[in-house]
Design a protein around this motif. Structure first.
Motif, PDB file in Angstrom:
ATOM      1  N   ASP A  55       0.805  -1.185   0.257  1.00 25.95           N
ATOM      2  CA  ASP A  55      -0.041  -0.040  -0.055  1.00 25.95           C
ATOM      3  C   ASP A  55       0.789   1.215  -0.111  1.00 25.95           C
ATOM      4  O   ASP A  55       0.478   2.289  -0.725  1.00 25.95           O
ATOM      5  N   GLY A  56       1.947   1.312   0.911  1.00 25.06           N
ATOM      6  CA  GLY A  56       2.769   2.441   0.751  1.00 25.06           C
ATOM      7  C   GLY A  56       3.627   2.578  -0.433  1.00 25.06           C
ATOM      8  O   GLY A  56       3.777   3.857  -0.744  1.00 25.06           O
ATOM      9  N   GLU A  57       3.952   1.562  -1.103  1.00 23.89           N
ATOM     10  CA  GLU A  57       4.715   1.904  -2.448  1.00 23.89           C
ATOM     11  C   GLU A  57       3.472   2.371  -3.463  1.00 23.89           C
ATOM     12  O   GLU A  57       4.033   3.207  -4.276  1.00 23.89           O
ATOM     13  N   ARG A  58       2.455   1.825  -3.600  1.00 26.18           N
ATOM     14  CA  ARG A  58       1.402   2.318  -4.389  1.00 26.18           C
ATOM     15  C   ARG A  58       1.066   3.872  -4.106  1.00 26.18           C
ATOM     16  O   ARG A  58       1.002   4.476  -5.102  1.00 26.18           O
ATOM     17  N   SER A  59       1.012   4.004  -3.082  1.00 23.95           N
ATOM     18  CA  SER A  59       0.643   5.391  -2.806  1.00 23.95           C
ATOM     19  C   SER A  59       1.637   6.254  -3.073  1.00 23.95           C
ATOM     20  O   SER A  59       1.476   7.481  -3.637  1.00 23.95           O
ATOM     21  N   GLU A 168     -15.668  10.224 -11.400  1.00 19.83           N
ATOM     22  CA  GLU A 168     -15.230  10.023 -10.187  1.00 19.83           C
ATOM     23  C   GLU A 168     -13.706  10.544  -9.967  1.00 19.83           C
ATOM     24  O   GLU A 168     -13.418  11.490  -8.992  1.00 19.83           O
ATOM     25  N   LEU A 169     -13.032  10.769 -11.168  1.00 24.63           N
ATOM     26  CA  LEU A 169     -11.608  11.366 -11.181  1.00 24.63           C
ATOM     27  C   LEU A 169     -11.652  12.911 -11.393  1.00 24.63           C
ATOM     28  O   LEU A 169     -11.231  13.712 -10.594  1.00 24.63           O
ATOM     29  N   LEU A 170     -12.735  13.225 -11.922  1.00 22.47           N
ATOM     30  CA  LEU A 170     -13.128  14.594 -12.282  1.00 22.47           C
ATOM     31  C   LEU A 170     -13.605  15.160 -11.143  1.00 22.47           C
ATOM     32  O   LEU A 170     -13.123  16.357 -10.438  1.00 22.47           O
ATOM     33  N   THR A 171     -14.164  14.567 -10.208  1.00 20.20           N
ATOM     34  CA  THR A 171     -14.862  15.315  -8.870  1.00 20.20           C
ATOM     35  C   THR A 171     -13.839  15.297  -7.524  1.00 20.20           C
ATOM     36  O   THR A 171     -13.946  15.670  -6.855  1.00 20.20           O
ATOM     37  N   SER A 172     -12.537  14.454  -8.011  1.00 19.43           N
ATOM     38  CA  SER A 172     -11.520  14.651  -6.982  1.00 19.43           C
ATOM     39  C   SER A 172     -10.234  15.577  -7.450  1.00 19.43           C
ATOM     40  O   SER A 172      -9.450  15.779  -6.499  1.00 19.43           O
ATOM     41  N   GLN A 173     -10.286  15.683  -8.559  1.00 20.96           N
ATOM     42  CA  GLN A 173      -8.835  16.304  -9.178  1.00 20.96           C
ATOM     43  C   GLN A 173      -8.359  17.794  -8.595  1.00 20.96           C
ATOM     44  O   GLN A 173      -7.453  17.958  -8.379  1.00 20.96           O
ATOM     45  N   HIS A 174      -9.421  18.432  -8.404  1.00 18.27           N
ATOM     46  CA  HIS A 174      -9.171  19.771  -7.788  1.00 18.27           C
ATOM     47  C   HIS A 174      -8.747  19.570  -6.411  1.00 18.27           C
ATOM     48  O   HIS A 174      -7.749  20.277  -5.821  1.00 18.27           O
ATOM     49  N   ALA A 175      -9.396  18.602  -5.568  1.00 22.99           N
ATOM     50  CA  ALA A 175      -8.997  18.488  -4.294  1.00 22.99           C
ATOM     51  C   ALA A 175      -7.809  18.129  -3.990  1.00 22.99           C
ATOM     52  O   ALA A 175      -6.783  18.511  -3.074  1.00 22.99           O
ATOM     53  N   GLY A 185      -7.097   5.192  -1.137  1.00 21.92           N
ATOM     54  CA  GLY A 185      -7.902   4.111  -1.391  1.00 21.92           C
ATOM     55  C   GLY A 185      -8.619   4.707  -2.713  1.00 21.92           C
ATOM     56  O   GLY A 185      -8.716   5.292  -3.470  1.00 21.92           O
ATOM     57  N   VAL A 186     -10.040   3.922  -2.869  1.00 24.27           N
ATOM     58  CA  VAL A 186     -10.963   4.185  -3.826  1.00 24.27           C
ATOM     59  C   VAL A 186     -11.980   5.091  -3.415  1.00 24.27           C
ATOM     60  O   VAL A 186     -12.778   4.643  -2.475  1.00 24.27           O
ATOM     61  N   GLY A 187     -11.974   6.458  -4.152  1.00 23.04           N
ATOM     62  CA  GLY A 187     -13.029   7.120  -3.812  1.00 23.04           C
ATOM     63  C   GLY A 187     -13.129   7.729  -2.306  1.00 23.04           C
ATOM     64  O   GLY A 187     -14.069   8.467  -1.896  1.00 23.04           O
ATOM     65  N   LYS A 188     -11.916   7.928  -1.569  1.00 24.86           N
ATOM     66  CA  LYS A 188     -11.782   8.561  -0.373  1.00 24.86           C
ATOM     67  C   LYS A 188     -10.719   9.759  -0.321  1.00 24.86           C
ATOM     68  O   LYS A 188      -9.770   9.525  -0.771  1.00 24.86           O
TER      69      LYS A 188
END
Length: 236
Positions: A55-59, A168-175, A185-188
């Protein structure tokens, strides 16, 4: 075995309150999907966009890939569009743009040297250069106003997730780009500002955030994409 049809005899309707926000999309809107490969060159070439069991390497790799793509965007003047192109990127293989990338024929890659990277990338890439490749995906053009493929009308078939993945990507990109939130993770999304952490015992902190996703809902008897949001707390 074949999938069973949903039960109908026990279907009930319940009134309630939920955080669902319909997404309005302009007519004739399209997005273009590219596959991304980012390779760290050295004694042994290392693909940064390849999945990892850790998980750490993936992040870490996701953060590196996002930063490197920003550098590539700047170096190539908006992927050859003179800065007119906007994009969303998942930090791995999927890049969506609002217009076609305008690279010279046969040239859809760029080498990023250590001197062109930010300090974070230089540190964790050990001053190695990387090469970024962009290739049109098999499902290249995405019609953002065609919601029907996202609906699984037949229980034996799986709905197409391309539109939902993009939104889902679009609504996260600015943040994520603002660095006020970290994608976990997924969507958090969780707060990055330590002043907003809630201290707990033994050096543990509680971070506030949201869990989000995109669903296709019925709006005035028509299918409509919507953002579903729930508050979330997590211990770190």
């Amino acid at each position: 075995p074949p999938k069973l049809a949903p039960a109908k005899e026990f279907k009930t309707t319940t009134e309630g309150v939920s955080s669902v926000y319909p997404i309005r999309i302009r007519p004739n809107s399209k997005a273009y999907r590219y596959d991304v490969d980012i390779i760290r060159h050295g004694q042994r070439d290392v693909p940064l966009t390849k999945g990892s069991v850790d998980d750490g390497e993936r992040s870490l790799n996701r953060r590196l890939c996002c930063d490197l793509l920003i550098t590539m965007y700047s170096k190539t003047r908006g992927f050859g569009t003179q800065g007119n192109l906007d994009y969303v990127y998942d930090g791995r293989k999927n890049l969506y743009t609002n217009m076609l990338i305008n690279f010279p024929p046969g040239k859809k890659s760029a080498v990023i040297k250590p001197g062109e990277m930010n300090d974070f990338c230089k540190k964790y890439l050990f001053n190695s250069e990387v090469e970024i490749f962009l290739q049109e995906s098999e499902s290249f053009e995405l019609d953002l106003t065609d919601f029907m493929p996202s609906l699984a009308i037949d229980v034996d078939k799986q709905a197409n997730r391309d539109l939902r993945t993009f939104l889902e990507l679009l609504t996260s990109q600015h943040a994520v780009n603002s660095q006020e939130y970290a994608s976990v993770g997924v969507g958090k999304l969780f707060e990055n500002n330590p002043e907003k952490f809630i201290p707990s015992a033994n050096g543990i902190v509680i971070r506030t955030g949201i869990a989000k996703g995109v669903r296709i809902i019925e709006n005035n008897r028509n299918p409509c994409p919507a953002l579903v949001v729930d508050g979330k707390f997590e211990i770190y």
